[in-house]
Write an enzyme that holds these catalytic residues in place. Structure first.
Site, PDB file in Angstrom:
ATOM      1  N   SER A 136      54.360  28.871  34.543  1.00 45.36           N
ATOM      2  CA  SER A 136      54.678  27.868  33.815  1.00 45.36           C
ATOM      3  C   SER A 136      55.961  27.065  34.304  1.00 45.36           C
ATOM      4  CB  SER A 136      54.848  28.277  32.287  1.00 45.36           C
ATOM      5  OG  SER A 136      55.041  27.237  31.543  1.00 45.36           O
ATOM      6  N   ALA A 137      55.952  25.796  34.391  1.00 44.15           N
ATOM      7  CA  ALA A 137      56.969  25.248  35.260  1.00 44.15           C
ATOM      8  C   ALA A 137      58.320  25.344  34.546  1.00 44.15           C
ATOM      9  CB  ALA A 137      56.739  23.724  35.168  1.00 44.15           C
ATOM     10  N   HIS A 138      58.364  25.389  33.091  1.00 44.41           N
ATOM     11  CA  HIS A 138      59.576  25.299  32.332  1.00 44.41           C
ATOM     12  C   HIS A 138      60.665  26.451  32.290  1.00 44.41           C
ATOM     13  CE1 HIS A 138      58.918  27.281  28.502  1.00 44.41           C
ATOM     14  NE2 HIS A 138      57.612  27.060  28.863  1.00 44.41           N
ATOM     15  N   CYS A 171      63.308  37.611  11.204  1.00 44.75           N
ATOM     16  CA  CYS A 171      64.030  36.555  10.596  1.00 44.75           C
ATOM     17  C   CYS A 171      64.205  35.201  11.451  1.00 44.75           C
ATOM     18  CB  CYS A 171      65.135  37.083   9.844  1.00 44.75           C
ATOM     19  SG  CYS A 171      64.973  38.420   8.543  1.00 44.75           S
ATOM     20  N   GLN A 225      57.042  34.899  33.425  1.00 49.48           N
ATOM     21  CA  GLN A 225      58.565  35.121  33.561  1.00 49.48           C
ATOM     22  C   GLN A 225      58.697  35.759  35.001  1.00 49.48           C
ATOM     23  OE1 GLN A 225      60.887  34.705  31.389  1.00 49.48           O
ATOM     24  NE2 GLN A 225      59.747  33.991  29.626  1.00 49.48           N
ATOM     25  N   GLY A 234      51.878  27.523  30.526  1.00 53.82           N
ATOM     26  CA  GLY A 234      51.463  28.940  30.650  1.00 53.82           C
ATOM     27  C   GLY A 234      50.532  29.550  29.454  1.00 53.82           C
ATOM     28  N   SER A 235      50.764  28.894  28.347  1.00 49.25           N
ATOM     29  CA  SER A 235      50.009  29.481  27.085  1.00 49.25           C
ATOM     30  C   SER A 235      48.398  29.199  27.494  1.00 49.25           C
ATOM     31  CB  SER A 235      50.174  29.047  26.035  1.00 49.25           C
ATOM     32  OG  SER A 235      51.377  29.446  25.585  1.00 49.25           O
ATOM     33  N   ASN A 268      58.453  39.093  28.779  1.00 47.18           N
ATOM     34  CA  ASN A 268      59.666  37.816  28.504  1.00 47.18           C
ATOM     35  C   ASN A 268      60.746  38.588  27.622  1.00 47.18           C
ATOM     36  OD1 ASN A 268      56.882  37.843  26.711  1.00 47.18           O
ATOM     37  ND2 ASN A 268      58.115  36.725  25.610  1.00 47.18           N
TER      38      ASN A 268
HETATM   39  C1  PLP Z   1      55.213  35.905  29.213  1.00 49.88           C
HETATM   40  C2  PLP Z   1      54.969  34.472  28.997  1.00 49.88           C
HETATM   41  N1  PLP Z   1      53.693  34.218  28.788  1.00 49.88           N
HETATM   42  C3  PLP Z   1      53.261  32.938  28.451  1.00 49.88           C
HETATM   43  C4  PLP Z   1      54.228  32.168  28.017  1.00 49.88           C
HETATM   44  C5  PLP Z   1      53.764  30.855  27.432  1.00 49.88           C
HETATM   45  O1  PLP Z   1      54.167  29.465  28.360  1.00 49.88           O
HETATM   46  P1  PLP Z   1      54.042  28.256  28.004  1.00 49.88           P
HETATM   47  O2  PLP Z   1      55.157  28.191  26.941  1.00 49.88           O
HETATM   48  O3  PLP Z   1      54.392  27.352  29.136  1.00 49.88           O
HETATM   49  O4  PLP Z   1      52.929  27.807  27.233  1.00 49.88           O
HETATM   50  C6  PLP Z   1      55.745  32.596  27.911  1.00 49.88           C
HETATM   51  C7  PLP Z   1      56.822  31.405  27.721  1.00 49.88           C
HETATM   52  O5  PLP Z   1      56.699  30.882  26.392  1.00 49.88           O
HETATM   53  C8  PLP Z   1      55.863  33.527  28.493  1.00 49.88           C
HETATM   54  O6  PLP Z   1      57.241  34.218  28.599  1.00 49.88           O
HETATM   55  S1  FES Z   2      64.669  35.886   6.448  1.00 53.08           S
HETATM   56 FE1  FES Z   2      64.867  37.974   6.328  1.00 53.08          FE
HETATM   57  S2  FES Z   2      66.661  38.048   5.279  1.00 53.08           S
HETATM   58 FE2  FES Z   2      66.607  36.161   5.555  1.00 53.08          FE
END
Ligand code: PLP
Ligand code: FES
Ligand code: PLP
Ligand code: FES
Lengths: 391, 145, 391
Positions: free
Chosen positions: C198-200, C324, C178, C70-71, C150
């Site tokens: 994206s397939a996954h 975090c 998504q 997807g990216s 997402n």
């Molecule tokens: C909205 C959205 N766009 C793009 C991506 C990127 O897809 P990929 O991880 O297959 O590169 C994701 C997922 O990570 C996504 O949720």
């Molecule tokens: S990473 Fe932010 S408190 Fe630990």
């Protein structure tokens, strides 16, 4: 009999590689970027594969960046550094026999205002390091020269090229997609900044590759987005593919000497057989400085596609530099760069060997090929001219 | 990602809570960064006899607070001032590089509490020279390549 | 009990998908670009997958281009059209809640001299189409707005956005990574020019995606090289991945209604349970216009990572928009765009559902989550302030 002699196009996945991959398709599915336990196994698997590949190159794991294949690695190396260094200069040096992934990328950069020098090669397919030196300029930012050629198997004087690049403080990238798995590449001794490699050329899966980037190299991203690959290459990782790549690399370099000896022996047997049995044959590329698995010959008076079809009918898989196989107008730019006429380029046959090939298979090829060539020659008006002494 | 000791201190944090009649109270961090740590000391004859903490933060921040309170309990004020975040991290059997700053927060919470104690009691500690409990310094500097 | 609630991060590969893939890892290895019989089977397999995906989008097979995820699809769509149209204009409109694959690509283009408008969203995460209109300029070349988010699952008014783009003759790309597999996307009715998938995210393998490109759209390549994907995306194809993607798409759209009903029911049950049992909770995103599998809530006074760790210890896998967890400084840009304070963004929890989840699992979550939140609140100095009435 079925004989696959197109290992440079792609290789089968080794059973060990397949077995290493399946758990990551079937059982472990967490996203390696996730915090929870589902992701952890996958993160570890990627780390292991990175280590495996780093070891084969004597590199640090953090210098290995996974990509979607060799083409992406080439594009990234070239565009990424060209962009990062554009204020330093816009001149790039490459060769006229690069893979299209490099060549078309360079041509694309030319349209964006970069200047590219395409070094010629001699008739054996090797560049002149003197010529390379003479083209270096103040504004040269990148040298990209392939390690070994995919069509004719010729190996470039990489050590000398790297030394020149280093001396002149110019970045040096090498497309080692064909060399990797056949030659020792030691980044401790070789001052190269970037190396492209691809899994499916060494018994790994298709659609995964890597770019080695020496620590400290300035490079922009090609694929922006998430923080994967230490923020350098976005996208959820192809984990099964990466695991397979790591395993394939480990296997290839674990038995490199045996592998190379086996291939070299078969290659020489095949090449000498062809040269003995078929007249009007030319070896393309350098006799010694070539990949252990590559035979590339041109048969005068005939055309590649018809040869491939005939070979396919008797179970032999090969490839050719003929335009007619690629759907493009011109025959292989590599063969033309060697100074071959269009006819000779059209008549080329590439036979590339692999692990699974045996002497019996080569004998079979040496039995089948000569009558095929003869049959096509008998059909060819060019051959007729020869017989009539018109040459 | 985390060591067993970190997970133990995260799951069963020691010394969580407040001390209503504390002799020293210190708070550091910033909700913006996702972490606030507050410490309470009971001090008798220059010895830290009781410690409690409250933390808004990640697993490593909670574990660091827990470990740090264990480490200063029973120590003199001067000894507590010498505690560094590296020692806390070491006792936790290490923290991921991106999480080292969480242990720094613990070190600073202790200093901040003692700063409060010094102020209330007009005491001087060399280690606190230049220490500003309200400093908005970027302890949250994750390692970026 | 183990409960996976991070399906928006990634999904397991369905057994049928895995079974469809294995022959292409194990048995068929020829390069689809090759002329011989080894390549033919693979070429056919790619054609089939392309058909399968085209059908789900009511598109033509030749409008589907496979990528490494997807990216890559997002990067390609945006950079490829920005480059192709740069003489027409350099203004791009997107939103402030895009995935990083879009956001970082746009930020990168800003450095190259493009101008980008980041549309704000309302507190439910939805853009205003009036506002979109008001930002259209003579030199606007591209609108890129995600179909569904997402993190918070919010669905944008895509039909209206597409109509506006069409009316103003501006290219429109949507990141449907998504949305795909959850919503009907019909390119016959929706005048969109490019769609990333994206397939996954729909029970296919990781490391493969696609870009739908409507016929006639001007776009440059992102990855130059060989003639694969009708010369638009170079690189030996990830055949097993592509086959798996095709199969996964077919399965997802074959049972879309049942799938969506199942998810919606579980989602509402989970969300209502949380809201009933845990005070000081905020739903992030729109209550109705959201993906059927997305629950995103913020719990006041606590931080995300510690919540995820605690959940993981009782077998529940989830994710959070807290900084975090990601190793970056700021919490989720999406949550901040909704107007959440940093504290509330840090306290967010995303639970995303999938095929395999059951009501029993949700009951388990509703039993485990409240005491975890309470325990962390009891440790939190912010909660203490509340109790002391300091709010
Ligand atoms: C909205 C959205 N766009 C793009 C991506 C990127 O897809 P990929 O991880 O297959 O590169 C994701 C997922 O990570 C996504 O949720
Ligand atoms: S990473 Fe932010 S408190 Fe630990
Ligand atoms: C020399 C060379 N470079 C680059 C590539 C491209 O690699 P990939 O097919 O993995 O994209 C190939 C193979 O096709 C190659 O032989
Ligand atoms: S002769 Fe048919 S393609 Fe060249």
């Amino acid at each position: 009999m079925k004989v696959y002699l197109d290992y440079s196009a792609t290789t089968p996945v080794k059973p060990e590689v397949f077995n290493a991959m399946t758990p990551y398709l079937r059982d472990y599915y967490g996203n390696p970027s996730s915090l929870h336990s589902y992701g952890r196994e996958n993160k570890k698997a990627i780390d292991t594969a990175r280590d495996q590949i780093a070891q084969t190159l004597k590199a640090k794991p953090e210098e290995i960046f996974f990509t979607g294949g060799g083409s992406e690695a080439d594009n990234w190396a070239i565009k990424g550094t060209a962009e990062a260094l554009k204020n330093k200069g816009r001149h790039i040096i490459t060769t006229s026999i690069e893979h299209h992934a490099v060549l078309h990328t360079c041509q694309h950069l030319e349209k964006q205002g970069y200047e590219v020098t395409y070094l010629p090669v001699n008739e054996e397919g090797i560049i002149s390091v003197e010529e390379l030196k003479s083209h270096l300029r103040e504004d040269t930012i990148l040298i990209t020269i392939m390690y070994a050629n995919n069509e004719i198997g010729t190996i470039q004087p990489i050590q000398e090229i790297a030394a020149i690049a280093k001396e002149h403080k110019v970045l040096f990238h090498t497309d080692a997609v064909q060399a990797y798995g056949h030659l020792e590449i030691n980044t401790q001794d070789l001052p190269v900044d970037m190396i492209s490699i691809s899994a499916h050329k060494l018994y790994g899966p298709k659609g995964v590759g890597a770019l080695y980037i020496r620590k400290g190299t300035r490079i922009h991203n090609l694929i922006h987005g998430g923080a994967q690959e230490r923020k350098k290459r976005a996208g959820t990782e192809n984990i099964a593919g990466i695991v397979g790549f790591g395993k394939a690399a480990e296997l290839a370099y674990g038995q490199l000497t045996e592998h190379v000896n086996h291939l070299t022996e078969l290659r020489d047997y095949l090449l000498e057989g062809i040269q003995q049995k078929i007249p009007y044959t030319r070896l393309n590329g350098h006799r010694q400085k070539r990949l252990p698995n590559n035979v590339n010959v041109s048969f005068e008076f005939i055309e590649g596609e018809s040869m491939l079809l005939s070979l396919d009918m008797v179970g032999i898989a090969a490839s050719s530099g003929s335009a007619c196989t690629s759907g493009s107008l011109d025959p292989s730019h590599v063969l033309l760069s060697l100074g071959l006429s269009h006819e000779m380029a059209h008549g080329s046959l590439r036979l590339t060997l692999g692990d699974q090939n045996t002497k019996e298979e080569i004998d079979y090829v040496l039995e089948q090929l000569p009558p095929i060539v003869q049959r096509l020659r008998d059909m060819s008006p060019l051959y007729e001219n020869l017989k009539e002494g018109a040459r | 990602m985390y060591s067993e000791i970190v997970m133990d201190h995260f799951t069963n944090p020691r010394n969580v809570g407040e001390i209503s009649d504390a002799d020293a109270v210190g708070q550091v961090g910033n909700p913006k960064c996702g972490d606030i740590m507050k410490m309470y000391f009971k001090i008798q004859d220059n010895i830290i006899v009781d410690v409690k903490f409250k933390t808004f933060g990640c697993g490593s921040a909670i574990a660091s607070s827990s470990m740090a309170t264990e480490m200063v309990k029973g120590k003199t004020v001067e000894e507590a001032l010498e505690l560094s975040n590296y020692e806390v991290a070491k006792e936790l059997d290490g923290l991921p590089p991106a999480k080292m700053h969480c242990s720094l927060l613990a070190e600073q919470a202790i200093k901040s509490a003692i700063f409060d104690y010094a102020k209330k009691n007009n005491l001087y500690y060399k280690e606190l020279e230049g220490f500003d409990p309200d400093a908005e310094e970027d302890h949250h500097s994750h390692d970026e390549e």
